[in-house]
Design a protein around this motif. Structure first.
Motif, PDB file in Angstrom:
ATOM      1  N   VAL A   1      39.512  38.265  35.900  1.00 18.43           N
ATOM      2  CA  VAL A   1      40.024  37.184  36.581  1.00 18.43           C
ATOM      3  C   VAL A   1      39.549  36.988  37.815  1.00 18.43           C
ATOM      4  O   VAL A   1      39.931  37.648  38.922  1.00 18.43           O
ATOM      5  N   LYS A   2      39.164  35.503  37.913  1.00 13.97           N
ATOM      6  CA  LYS A   2      38.743  35.194  39.376  1.00 13.97           C
ATOM      7  C   LYS A   2      39.845  34.336  39.838  1.00 13.97           C
ATOM      8  O   LYS A   2      40.411  33.583  39.579  1.00 13.97           O
ATOM      9  N   ILE A   3      40.356  34.998  41.230  1.00 10.51           N
ATOM     10  CA  ILE A   3      41.565  34.254  41.989  1.00 10.51           C
ATOM     11  C   ILE A   3      41.081  33.464  43.201  1.00 10.51           C
ATOM     12  O   ILE A   3      40.391  33.988  43.647  1.00 10.51           O
ATOM     13  N   VAL A   4      41.398  32.052  43.137  1.00 14.47           N
ATOM     14  CA  VAL A   4      40.800  31.135  44.197  1.00 14.47           C
ATOM     15  C   VAL A   4      41.722  31.499  45.165  1.00 14.47           C
ATOM     16  O   VAL A   4      43.181  31.380  44.977  1.00 14.47           O
ATOM     17  N   ASN A   5      41.427  31.519  46.283  1.00 20.72           N
ATOM     18  CA  ASN A   5      42.335  31.657  47.812  1.00 20.72           C
ATOM     19  C   ASN A   5      42.632  30.233  48.025  1.00 20.72           C
ATOM     20  O   ASN A   5      42.215  29.738  48.731  1.00 20.72           O
ATOM     21  N   ARG A   6      43.770  29.971  47.479  1.00 18.01           N
ATOM     22  CA  ARG A   6      44.758  28.877  47.728  1.00 18.01           C
ATOM     23  C   ARG A   6      45.509  28.957  49.237  1.00 18.01           C
ATOM     24  O   ARG A   6      45.943  27.954  49.734  1.00 18.01           O
TER      25      ARG A   6
ATOM     26  N   ILE B   1      47.645  35.782  43.690  1.00 15.33           N
ATOM     27  CA  ILE B   1      47.517  36.699  42.308  1.00 15.33           C
ATOM     28  C   ILE B   1      48.375  36.283  41.477  1.00 15.33           C
ATOM     29  O   ILE B   1      48.371  36.050  40.163  1.00 15.33           O
ATOM     30  N   ILE B   2      49.721  36.438  41.777  1.00  9.22           N
ATOM     31  CA  ILE B   2      50.659  36.021  40.846  1.00  9.22           C
ATOM     32  C   ILE B   2      50.673  34.902  40.263  1.00  9.22           C
ATOM     33  O   ILE B   2      51.045  34.439  39.060  1.00  9.22           O
ATOM     34  N   SER B   3      50.505  33.704  41.205  1.00  9.75           N
ATOM     35  CA  SER B   3      50.575  32.289  40.662  1.00  9.75           C
ATOM     36  C   SER B   3      49.419  32.118  39.630  1.00  9.75           C
ATOM     37  O   SER B   3      49.551  31.284  38.731  1.00  9.75           O
ATOM     38  N   GLN B   4      48.342  32.785  39.798  1.00  7.67           N
ATOM     39  CA  GLN B   4      47.147  32.278  39.140  1.00  7.67           C
ATOM     40  C   GLN B   4      46.755  33.296  37.887  1.00  7.67           C
ATOM     41  O   GLN B   4      46.079  32.891  36.771  1.00  7.67           O
TER      42      GLN B   4
ATOM     43  N   LEU C   1      54.004  43.202  42.950  1.00  9.63           N
ATOM     44  CA  LEU C   1      53.195  42.811  42.194  1.00  9.63           C
ATOM     45  C   LEU C   1      53.336  43.364  40.823  1.00  9.63           C
ATOM     46  O   LEU C   1      53.259  42.820  39.699  1.00  9.63           O
ATOM     47  N   GLU C   2      53.426  44.748  40.932  1.00 11.94           N
ATOM     48  CA  GLU C   2      53.554  45.522  39.396  1.00 11.94           C
ATOM     49  C   GLU C   2      54.765  44.800  38.718  1.00 11.94           C
ATOM     50  O   GLU C   2      54.893  44.721  37.556  1.00 11.94           O
ATOM     51  N   ASN C   3      55.958  44.735  39.402  1.00  9.19           N
ATOM     52  CA  ASN C   3      57.170  44.380  38.742  1.00  9.19           C
ATOM     53  C   ASN C   3      56.906  42.968  38.028  1.00  9.19           C
ATOM     54  O   ASN C   3      57.615  42.499  37.182  1.00  9.19           O
ATOM     55  N   THR C   4      56.278  42.112  39.033  1.00 12.08           N
ATOM     56  CA  THR C   4      56.358  40.860  38.727  1.00 12.08           C
ATOM     57  C   THR C   4      55.194  40.695  37.509  1.00 12.08           C
ATOM     58  O   THR C   4      55.711  39.713  36.485  1.00 12.08           O
ATOM     59  N   LEU C   5      54.329  41.120  37.558  1.00 11.02           N
ATOM     60  CA  LEU C   5      53.137  40.914  36.168  1.00 11.02           C
ATOM     61  C   LEU C   5      53.685  42.053  35.162  1.00 11.02           C
ATOM     62  O   LEU C   5      53.147  41.978  33.993  1.00 11.02           O
ATOM     63  N   ASN C   6      54.762  42.798  35.425  1.00  8.36           N
ATOM     64  CA  ASN C   6      54.926  43.814  34.360  1.00  8.36           C
ATOM     65  C   ASN C   6      53.835  44.697  33.843  1.00  8.36           C
ATOM     66  O   ASN C   6      53.814  44.910  32.601  1.00  8.36           O
ATOM     67  N   ARG C   7      52.969  45.190  34.952  1.00  6.43           N
ATOM     68  CA  ARG C   7      51.767  45.935  34.563  1.00  6.43           C
ATOM     69  C   ARG C   7      51.442  47.174  35.685  1.00  6.43           C
ATOM     70  O   ARG C   7      51.937  46.906  36.898  1.00  6.43           O
TER      71      ARG C   7
END
Length: 438
Positions: A350-355, A372-375, A408-414
């Protein structure tokens, strides 16, 4: 006082002598310890007398016989036993000046401290150093030091650093070089300012001080979307990057013919922008300039080549690699190679664009947790998510925007797997989190 002891290493000299947390180091051999450089230099002996101030105010004079390079075994309240020196420049390319408001205060501190250069590899401009500071580096043999040169043209350096004291850089480097101090140099290259003929001049000047000046790293100027009111800079594109690579390659060929290595190297970003492959492994020597983004792609590729044979061929699992724009093609290619080696290991990239900072910032190390979370919401993630260590603050599990790894782990559940950015441990980490096929 910054020399308060906050940790005593088990089994150390300090523990044996009953030095405790909260005690203060006062002198070594009757010399007041002002900072970490004093400490390192004064400790380098086989017999020393250390004065410690105990928590209750008592002064203990401790005679110590030890190995020449043996340490007390303590950690201090401040890593340099002093307040870090801040930068006195207003560089036209300064990244910190391009940060948005509202981030944590430590991100806005501009350090320019030769002691941090020695201890942590930070680059310094030397503009806030007095002649006695230079003499102290020589006397204490503080080596190597990392110097942000940018140009050896005195007038241009004064302009680029916005500091009237910035023009004497070459004289100072020459003094250090003649004293046998090893130096690594860096240039932030700005089109229309210090590139082209100015870069040739700087490189040729610095090469005269080889081998004391061991290498010269060149990185392109970066610009966030928060540059309003700042000096207008031009960014590199495909054409200008190719022109710079071609010009520098002529210098490299010359230096290789003289000293058998290129001396000056461009960061990987130039080759990515130019849509050209990076040079071969031997070009990068021992990869001394990785922190400048020089050789990262080649090292990553070599590490995948060298460790792919260790991939568990009887395992199954699914992973998602997260990276920035600049490294995406390389990471995606590695994922495909792993999948070809074992088709039961599914890997998506996954490519994350730096917004957050703007799309012109393309390196993975400047991605934020929020981006990361939003994309990644639109992607079907694997069982595990893999990110490189350089996305996180040094020594901590926190992104630039203060999103924690746990959040991040909790948000992505990974489960998030952290790997070295060089890829050296990637196959090992994949093996560890795969399941054996039944």
């Amino acid at each position: 006082m910054k020399n308060t002891i906050v940790k005593v290493i088990p089994g150390s000299i300090a523990e044996e002598l009953e030095i405790e947390v909260g005690d203060k180091l006062i002198t070594i051999n009757d010399t007041v310890v002002k900072d970490i450089i004093d400490y390192k230099f004064l400790m380098a002996d086989e017999y020393i007398v250390v004065q410690i101030e105990k928590i209750n105010g008592e002064l203990w004079d401790l005679e110590i016989e030890k190995e020449y390079d043996e340490d007390l075994g303590v950690e201090f309240e401040s890593s340099i036993l002093d307040k870090a020196r801040s930068c006195s420049n207003k560089c036209v390319f300064c990244f910190i000046d391009q940060l948005p408001k509202g981030m944590r205060n430590t991100l806005y501190f501009k350090d320019d401290d030769s002691r941090l250069s020695f201890l942590q590899g930070n680059f310094v401009t030397m503009t806030n150093m007095k002649d006695e500071d230079i003499d102290r580096i020589i006397r204490y043999r503080i080596s190597p030091i990392n110097v942000s040169v940018h140009t050896t043209n005195p007038e241009l350096r004064v302009k680029m650093l916005n500091n009237r004291f910035a023009g004497n850089i070459y004289e100072r480097l020459k003094k250090l070089a003649e004293a046998g101090i090893d130096i690594n140099c860096q240039i932030v290259l700005c089109p229309g300012l210090n590139n082209g003929e100015e870069l040739i001049r700087t490189s040729e000047d610095l090469f005269k001080l080889y081998p004391a000046i061991k290498n010269l790293a060149v990185v392109p100027v970066g610009a966030t979307k928060f540059r309003e009111g700042l000096f207008p800079v031009t960014l590199y594109d495909r054409e200008s990057s190719r022109k710079e690579i071609a010009m520098v390659s002529t210098l490299q060929e010359k230096y290789i013919s003289i000293v058998d290595h290129p001396f000056i190297r461009l960061s990987d970003e130039f080759y990515i922008l130019a849509d050209l492959d990076v040079p071969p492994s031997e070009f990068y020597g021992n990869y001394e300039q990785l922190e400048d983004g020089i050789g990262m792609i080649r090292l990553f590729r070599d590490n995948i080549n060298n460790t792919l044979k260790n991939l568990n061929k009887n395992a199954t699992g699914s992973f998602t690699f997260i990276t920035g724009t600049s490294a995406f093609k390389e990471i995606e290619a590695a994922a495909k190679r792993i999948n070809l080696e074992n088709s039961e290991i599914k890997i998506d990239t996954v490519k994350i664009v730096n917004r957050f900072f703007g799309e012109t910032i393309t390196v993975a190390g400047l991605l934020t947790g929020r981006d990361i979370i939003s994309q990644v919401k639109e992607y079907a993630l694997g069982e595990y998510v893999i990110i490189p260590r350089n996305m996180l603050r040094s020594g901590e599990d926190v992104f630039l925007d203060d999103i924690t790894l746990n959040e991040l782990e909790n948000t992505l559940n990974r489960k998030i797997i952290i790997t070295d950015y060089s890829g050296e441990d990637l196959i090992e980490k994949i093996n560890n989190f795969c399941k054996e096929e039944k």
